[in-house]
Design an enzyme around this catalytic site. Structure first.
Site: not given
Ligand code: FMN
Ligand code: FAD
Ligand code: SF4
Lengths: 432, 441
Positions: A139, A204, A357
């Site tokens: 995160c 992440n 190009c």
């Molecule tokens: C609103 C939001 C909150 C998230 N919270 C977490 C979290 O609490 N813990 C975590 O490991 N990843 C968190 N993520 C990351 C997602 O688990 C994931 O790794 C990331 O969004 C990439 O995947 P995607 O492109 O399918 O969204 C969060 C993502 C979003 C959008």
């Protein structure tokens, strides 16, 4: 209907599609509905320590990038880990796992970088009978400022240390979730492996500012006139994630380390691509947040149709299939020659290939008086830019020159495979 | 001298054979793969999608369109066929402008719905072209079900029953199956003998025997069927047509349904005779189809005379526009009074206080051919069944007043008289028959 059952580091699920740790998995209500919709597993929204829960902003926490027709391509968020009390989450996890024994349920964790808090939370999670834990070292906002999340994920020594604590203090399978906000994804992956991780998951979110309001000169999303960087995810991040997955899959130092692929997965095809590059399963967040839990049905039917059409009987047959073909630049065949070919019947005469190009590449397209466009083979270096900017599918294609044919640009015959390592211009190679 | 558009009387060959063949080509040509992708891209994958609710067979439209968008048209077709085994024909003939596409949320912002019908055709054509049948039968139950009528309702019922492991015999009075798909639907909606191709493909499930030339009420009784089968489904459509109450005689007066049926069965449309001045009486789909096809065959003038106003017309706005775009004139508020040598005389009408009245004015149109399309009626329903509003009375699951006998489609109460409704009712009755045969309620 192909058999999509998945076994990822001993965690079984009816299909390889899991919801990533994020709002879709933040509570029992969501997770039950996700399972009902068909998701094979979930990684519960990251839990923190017992005590006063985390506090989120109460203004907009998301920003987005759109393509044509307002299709959401990238999502940015400044949300923290779960802001619900630990005991409530744990109670719900236990309840859901009991009611859905066939689905995967992994619990994401983030506590301070000390052994005691990790011991405490591991014990509490073990009691829920969840299938495993995922360590959120990714995160990139908020929690990172407090020395957690990507602040840990950016220091391989910390990753190794915490992973080791987790393995020493728990029997549960341990997935280490990596941040892409680093210079080289292999360092954290190797550290996780050294620490005894059963798998890594990635990516992440990526540090990002989605836009700036030019009336107020504030970054968006804006909280009372100010903004902070967030984490970027969704379809836009897929290429970055694919590369990082491939790097771990093909590196000798991390080869064989199971990978849970994450980042922009929206369709069955995205999932299959991650798996081909070495992911044993996949996790999805933004696609579910954009289209609802039902998107998984397309992933299931699509992967199944793909497997049936290719005579594959297990998802494991896809995993890693493309890994041997991911190489370094120096391994590529420098004698391979292609030329762009414009299909005049399909051409709508917009001239975009010409502009691209002529202005920015190799002046290899000529424009006739009647707006006919033709590739000059003696100038074309086969860069592919015209193919990529052409609005018509298959109008411009690449034709491979067979062995022995003369390339009009260089005047040389096409020769068999040879790469940079043996190239005459490579002074480093020829020095020794 | 060969015939042309101005040749008096009812004759064939008013246009060249080539021209006629061209006129009867696909109304909506199929989408190619790229067009399908572009069209599919417009779907928002709505939650609890209104289009799905608007489809009488409740096809999961957002899902199948997403499956097309992600390059899996065969999976899309399975999504469609799960709900509607005649999804191929429905993609061609459904008045989507009053069903799924009318409900599309794109109408709100852009007045242009996602092309659901054409996308459905793209998916179903893809799977059907692959050959083979996408469903397999459950273990045999040993139960035997008689289905009367090989139209959309009977076929949907038979297929679902066969899939559930029951043995089905379909009896149809005609020599060919498909019902109105084969004999009624406008030729340009399902060219290329699609009705028969779809029928053969549907029967690929196995477990269905079709007995043609067997008419209920003509050597075949409901009693007999009940004795020899565990359940009976009636999907006999509306075999009768309403007569026209006008004075006088006219040699060219015929039933539009019969004329269309002959047109559909002709090997070469260039052999089908049509009047120079054609008047079609009615306001529904049959009237539109008869008028348009008369025009496509080369009639010089074609007029639809409808006794009420435009808003009351059963044919959709799209159908009315289609007719006028082909050169058909639609006369609203014109009720037939008499026919004779001079053609047809119509009374001008108006709606006053909710009632249709004649204004006293009349108008006479020249007519060598007058096609009446003023509704079909139930004909040949076995005695003993409760009838309601001219149709066999059924409950929501298709049960008639007689135990062990179900009915659906045009012959039964409930729903509009459409192919897709007939499919839904046949399918749902099959589910209920299955429940009742396997020990359910
Ligand atoms: C609103 C939001 C909150 C998230 N919270 C977490 C979290 O609490 N813990 C975590 O490991 N990843 C968190 N993520 C990351 C997602 O688990 C994931 O790794 C990331 O969004 C990439 O995947 P995607 O492109 O399918 O969204 C969060 C993502 C979003 C959008
Ligand atoms: C000219 C015309 C155009 C139409 N166009 C459209 C359109 O574009 N789109 C749309 O959605 N709907 C259209 N419809 C309506 C649609 O065709 C019907 O709603 C649909 O076919 C009803 O299906 P069914 O199975 O109930 O009956 P039918 O299709 O009528 O089939 C009944 C079957 O039962 C058989 N049968 C009848 N009586 C007996 C008996 N006593 N014993 C044995 N067999 C018997 C018949 O031979 C026939 O095969 C049109 C109808 C007409 C007349
Ligand atoms: S998605 Fe729900 S919680 Fe979020 S802003 Fe909209 S209404 Fe509020």
């Amino acid at each position: 209907m192909a058999d999509l059952r998945s076994n990822f580091i001993g965690i079984k699920s009816p299909n390889p599609f899991w919801l990533a740790s994020a709002p879709p998995t933040d509570k029992e209500y969501n997770v039950r509905r996700a399972y009902e919709a068909g998701w094979g597993g979930v990684v519960w929204k990251t839990l923190g320590e017992a005590g006063p829960p985390v506090v989120n902003v109460s203004g907009p926490r998301y920003g987005a990038i759109w393509g044509a027709d307002r299709r959401l391509l990238g999502l940015n968020n400044i949300e923290l880990i779960t802001d619900r009390p630990l005991e409530v989450n744990l109670r719900e996890i236990k309840q859901v796992k009991r009611d859905y024994p066939d689905r995967a349920l992994v619990v994401s964790l983030m506590v301070p970088c000390e052994e005691e808090p990790w011991k405490r939370i591991l014990k509490a999670v073990e009691e829920t009978e969840a299938d495993g834990v995922e360590l959120n070292f990714g995160c990139p906002h908020g929690m990172a400022e407090r020395g957690m999340g990507s602040a840990v994920g950016q220091v391989p020594e910390y990753i190794e240390m915490v992973t080791r604590w987790v393995k020493q203090n728990s029997r549960m399978p341990c997935i280490v979730k990596l941040t892409p906000n680093i210079t080289n994804i292999l360092y954290p992956a190797e550290a996780a492996k050294r620490g005894g991780a059963d798998a890594v998951s990635l990516i992440n979110t990526i540090n990002s500012i989605t836009s700036v309001n030019l009336d107020t000169f504030t970054p968006e999303p804006t909280i009372d006139g100010l903004g902070a960087h967030g984490g970027y995810c969704g379809p836009a991040v897929k290429p970055i994630a694919l590369n990082m997955v491939a790097e771990i899959a093909r590196s000798a130092t991390t080869a064989g380390l199971p990978i849970s692929g994450i980042g922009g997965i929206t369709t069955w095809r995205d999932a299959a691509e991650f798996m081909a590059l070495g992911a044993g399963n996949v996790q999805v967040c933004t696609a579910a947040m954009t289209y609802g839990f039902k998107v998984v049905q397309e992933m299931i039917s699509g992967l199944s149709e793909f497997m049936d059409n290719h005579g594959l009987t297990s998802v494991d047959e896809i995993v890693g299939r493309a890994v041997p073909k991911v190489k370094d630049w120096k391994d590529l065949n420098l004698n391979f020659v292609t030329k762009a070919v414009i299909d005049e019947d399909l051409c709508i005469k917009c001239g975009r290939c010409y502009a691209a190009c002529e202005d920015t590449s190799h002046q290899a397209i000529e424009m006739g008086e009647d707006r006919t466009f033709r590739v000059k083979d003696d100038e074309c270096v086969a860069c592919n830019l015209c193919v990529n900017v052409c609005p018509i599918e298959n109008c411009i294609t690449m034709k491979e020159l067979p062995l022995g044919e003369v390339d009009p640009r260089t005047g040389r015959k096409v020769e068999p495979y040879a790469n940079w390592t043996t190239h005459p211009n490579n002074t480093a190679a020829n020095a020794g | 001298m060969p015939n042309d558009q101005s040749t008096p009387g009812i004759v064939a060959g008013r246009l060249s054979a080539d021209q006629i063949a061209q006129n009867f080509g696909d109304l909506h040509p199929p989408l190619d793969a790229h067009e399908a992708r572009v069209a599919a891209d417009r779907c928002y994958f709505c939650h609890d999608a209104p289009c799905m609710t608007a489809c009488p067979t409740s096809i999961d439209i957002p899902l199948f369109i997403r499956q097309i968008a992600t390059g899996t048209a065969e999976a899309a077709a399975k999504t469609i066929f799960n709900q509607n085994i005649l999804g191929g024909m429905c993609a061609r003939v459904c008045p989507t402008e009053t069903l799924c596409e009318e409900a599309c949320v794109r109408n709100e912002a852009e007045c242009e719905p996602v092309q659901i019908g054409r996308l459905q055709r793209y998916a179903t054509d893809t799977l059907m072209a692959r050959g083979g049948h996408p469903f397999t039968r459950a273990a045999a139950t040993g139960k035997r079900v008689a289905v009367v009528g090989a139209g959309p309702s009977g076929l949907a019922c038979a297929h679902r029953l066969a899939m559930k492991g029951h043995d089905v015999t379909i009896f149809d009075g005609r020599k060919k199956g498909g019902g109105l798909n084969e004999f009624g639907i406008a030729a340009y909606k399902a060219p290329g003998n699609f009705a028969q191709a779809e029928l053969a493909w549907l029967l690929g499930i196995g477990g269905i025997t079709v007995d043609y030339g067997k008419r209920l009420g003509d050597g075949l009784s409901l009693d007999d069927l009940q004795k020899s089968h565990d359940a009976v489904f009636l999907g006999i459509g509306l075999a009768g047509v309403n007569a026209l109450a006008v004075s006088g005689n006219h040699d060219g007066l015929a039933s539009a349904v019969d004329w269309i049926s002959a047109l559909r069965q002709s090997n070469d449309k260039a052999d089908v005779a049509v009047g120079r001045d054609v008047v079609v009486i009615g306001g529904g789909m049959t009237a539109i189809d008869a008028a348009v096809q008369a025009k496509l065959l080369g009639a010089e003038t074609v007029t639809i005379a409808y006794r009420r106003d435009k808003a009351a017309m059963a044919a959709s706005e799209f159908e009315q526009d289609l007719a006028t775009s082909k050169g058909v004139r639609i006369l609203y508020n014109a009720a037939p009074k008499s026919v004779g040598k001079e053609g047809i005389t119509l009374a001008r009408t108006a709606t006053k206080g909710g009632k249709l009245i004649e204004t006293g004015e009349t108008l006479t149109l020249p007519a060598d051919q007058i096609l009446r399309a003023i509704g079909q009626t139930l004909d040949g329903a076995p005695g003993g069944l409760a009838i309601e509003g001219g149709k066999i009375a059924v409950d929501a699951t298709g049960r008639t007043s007689v135990a062990g006998v179900w009915a659906g489609g045009d012959c039964a109460t409930g729903g509009e008289d459409l192919t897709v409704t007939a499919v839904a009712e046949g399918r749902d009755a099959a589910e209920d028959i299955h429940t009742s045969l396997t020990g359910g309620a």
